[in-house]
Design a protein around this motif. Sequence first.
Motif, PDB file in Angstrom:
ATOM      1  N   ARG A  91       0.814  -1.212   0.000  1.00 51.65           N
ATOM      2  CA  ARG A  91       0.000   0.000   0.000  1.00 51.65           C
ATOM      3  C   ARG A  91       0.850   1.266   0.000  1.00 51.65           C
ATOM      4  O   ARG A  91       0.477   2.264  -0.608  1.00 51.65           O
ATOM      5  N   TYR A  92       1.987   1.215   0.703  1.00 49.45           N
ATOM      6  CA  TYR A  92       2.851   2.387   0.824  1.00 49.45           C
ATOM      7  C   TYR A  92       4.242   2.069   0.294  1.00 49.45           C
ATOM      8  O   TYR A  92       4.606   0.900   0.125  1.00 49.45           O
ATOM      9  N   LEU A  93       5.026   3.088   0.060  1.00 47.37           N
ATOM     10  CA  LEU A  93       6.318   2.895  -0.597  1.00 47.37           C
ATOM     11  C   LEU A  93       7.295   2.085   0.242  1.00 47.37           C
ATOM     12  O   LEU A  93       8.034   1.252  -0.281  1.00 47.37           O
ATOM     13  N   VAL A  94       7.326   2.352   1.552  1.00 47.36           N
ATOM     14  CA  VAL A  94       8.249   1.649   2.441  1.00 47.36           C
ATOM     15  C   VAL A  94       7.498   1.305   3.719  1.00 47.36           C
ATOM     16  O   VAL A  94       6.983   2.201   4.401  1.00 47.36           O
ATOM     17  N   GLY A  95       7.427   0.010   4.058  1.00 43.76           N
ATOM     18  CA  GLY A  95       6.702  -0.384   5.259  1.00 43.76           C
ATOM     19  C   GLY A  95       5.202  -0.367   5.041  1.00 43.76           C
ATOM     20  O   GLY A  95       4.710  -0.244   3.916  1.00 43.76           O
ATOM     21  N   ASP A  96       4.443  -0.480   6.143  1.00 42.64           N
ATOM     22  CA  ASP A  96       2.987  -0.596   6.025  1.00 42.64           C
ATOM     23  C   ASP A  96       2.248   0.628   6.559  1.00 42.64           C
ATOM     24  O   ASP A  96       1.066   0.568   6.865  1.00 42.64           O
ATOM     25  N   THR A  97       2.954   1.755   6.683  1.00 48.07           N
ATOM     26  CA  THR A  97       2.335   3.023   7.046  1.00 48.07           C
ATOM     27  C   THR A  97       2.926   4.122   6.154  1.00 48.07           C
ATOM     28  O   THR A  97       3.919   3.897   5.461  1.00 48.07           O
ATOM     29  N   ILE A  98       2.339   5.299   6.195  1.00 50.05           N
ATOM     30  CA  ILE A  98       2.918   6.414   5.436  1.00 50.05           C
ATOM     31  C   ILE A  98       4.260   6.809   6.046  1.00 50.05           C
ATOM     32  O   ILE A  98       4.449   6.764   7.260  1.00 50.05           O
ATOM     33  N   THR A  99       5.193   7.151   5.186  1.00 55.12           N
ATOM     34  CA  THR A  99       6.506   7.622   5.628  1.00 55.12           C
ATOM     35  C   THR A  99       6.896   8.845   4.804  1.00 55.12           C
ATOM     36  O   THR A  99       6.184   9.270   3.886  1.00 55.12           O
ATOM     37  N   GLU A 100       8.067   9.363   5.116  1.00 55.41           N
ATOM     38  CA  GLU A 100       8.646  10.474   4.359  1.00 55.41           C
ATOM     39  C   GLU A 100       8.644  10.178   2.860  1.00 55.41           C
ATOM     40  O   GLU A 100       8.447  11.083   2.038  1.00 55.41           O
ATOM     41  N   ALA A 101       8.840   8.925   2.483  1.00 55.82           N
ATOM     42  CA  ALA A 101       8.894   8.561   1.067  1.00 55.82           C
ATOM     43  C   ALA A 101       7.566   8.829   0.367  1.00 55.82           C
ATOM     44  O   ALA A 101       7.536   9.294  -0.782  1.00 55.82           O
ATOM     45  N   ASP A 102       6.466   8.536   1.032  1.00 55.06           N
ATOM     46  CA  ASP A 102       5.148   8.769   0.429  1.00 55.06           C
ATOM     47  C   ASP A 102       4.877  10.262   0.266  1.00 55.06           C
ATOM     48  O   ASP A 102       4.317  10.688  -0.746  1.00 55.06           O
ATOM     49  N   VAL A 103       5.268  11.040   1.255  1.00 52.61           N
ATOM     50  CA  VAL A 103       5.074  12.490   1.164  1.00 52.61           C
ATOM     51  C   VAL A 103       5.805  13.037  -0.056  1.00 52.61           C
ATOM     52  O   VAL A 103       5.265  13.836  -0.831  1.00 52.61           O
ATOM     53  N   ARG A 104       7.040  12.598  -0.247  1.00 53.02           N
ATOM     54  CA  ARG A 104       7.859  13.138  -1.338  1.00 53.02           C
ATOM     55  C   ARG A 104       7.327  12.751  -2.712  1.00 53.02           C
ATOM     56  O   ARG A 104       7.391  13.544  -3.661  1.00 53.02           O
ATOM     57  N   LEU A 105       6.799  11.554  -2.857  1.00 57.83           N
ATOM     58  CA  LEU A 105       6.243  11.163  -4.143  1.00 57.83           C
ATOM     59  C   LEU A 105       4.896  11.834  -4.379  1.00 57.83           C
ATOM     60  O   LEU A 105       4.596  12.270  -5.501  1.00 57.83           O
ATOM     61  N   PHE A 106       4.093  11.945  -3.328  1.00 63.57           N
ATOM     62  CA  PHE A 106       2.738  12.470  -3.488  1.00 63.57           C
ATOM     63  C   PHE A 106       2.713  13.854  -4.115  1.00 63.57           C
ATOM     64  O   PHE A 106       1.892  14.130  -4.998  1.00 63.57           O
ATOM     65  N   THR A 107       3.579  14.749  -3.673  1.00 57.73           N
ATOM     66  CA  THR A 107       3.470  16.134  -4.150  1.00 57.73           C
ATOM     67  C   THR A 107       3.756  16.249  -5.650  1.00 57.73           C
ATOM     68  O   THR A 107       3.263  17.179  -6.300  1.00 57.73           O
TER      69      THR A 107
END
Length: 326
Positions: A212-228
């Motif tokens: 579901r998320y880029l790294v691990g099973d929760t939102i992380t810094e990686a998801d924030v950076r891709l999302f924008t």
Amino acid sequence: MADQGTYVEANQPYERDTRYIETRITRDGADGYPVEAGRYRLVVSYACPWANRTIIVRRLLGLEDAISMGVCGPTHDSRSWTFDLDPGHLDPVLQIPRLQDAYFARVPGYEKGITVPAIVDVPSGAVVTNNFPQITIDFSLEWSDFHRAGAPDLYPEDLRVEIDDVNKLVYRDVNNGVYRCGFAGSQESYDAAYDQLFSRLDWLSDRLKIQRYLVGDTITEADVRLFTTLARFDPVYHGHFKCNREKLSEMPVLWAYARDLFQTPGFGDSTNFDHIKSHYYEVHRDINPSGIVPKGPDLANWAEPHGREALGGSPFGRGTAPAPLV
């Protein structure tokens, strides 16, 4: 409209100027700026993807009471972001009309880019840092005493190596890759950037098919950076930057992933599509000389169900969502 500057250098690939002010705000104050609630002001624009990261992370971690936020208008001239949205066109805390003034307070005659996000030391009126990749990491690690109860761990220690590795690839090929397409000064440099961008998006799609998320099973810094970057893809990058192999809404995995994040508190409510479109189309006059802002696309589809819950995981893990915006 004031001079908007130029972004394309003929016959050259686009090279981002990464000469940032690398001073850090830390618990120990090693650089002369200790963590202190109420002392600093985060200056952003909702238009800018790099600043948008800091808006999201500040909200997810609950740092609103510790770090105030000033918002520049979506457009700027060739030199500085300006506080067009505030009464009298002055930031109400810093009492300046142009972000450039805070840079000059730190370095008289500052010649590098006047960029957002920037953190300003309110007592001196001087910029502390505009080093955007480090700002959000420090929000997670150095400002933890001021996190809200239930704040997510966006940079967990056991996943940092993997997060850093993913972030490096995403920055090179996607976050900055769209700019390398849009500001390419030759067909050759555009073609290379385009191929690199979509190759990485395909890689991300394969990765996110099974998690579901880029790294691990929760939102992380990686998801924030891709999302924008994904949030700007259809409104701006697909047409304005010629990243047009397909729209985000035509890439099933990434489109569902982006909607999942958008519908997560802290992401969609920190995204302003009107500011995004106004900025890119009005400011980049060398690639959009008319300054006309497209009416489309229809963005109502961001609210459609995404179905990503079936992959497991949860956005905040053992934490909780930030409170709704008032």
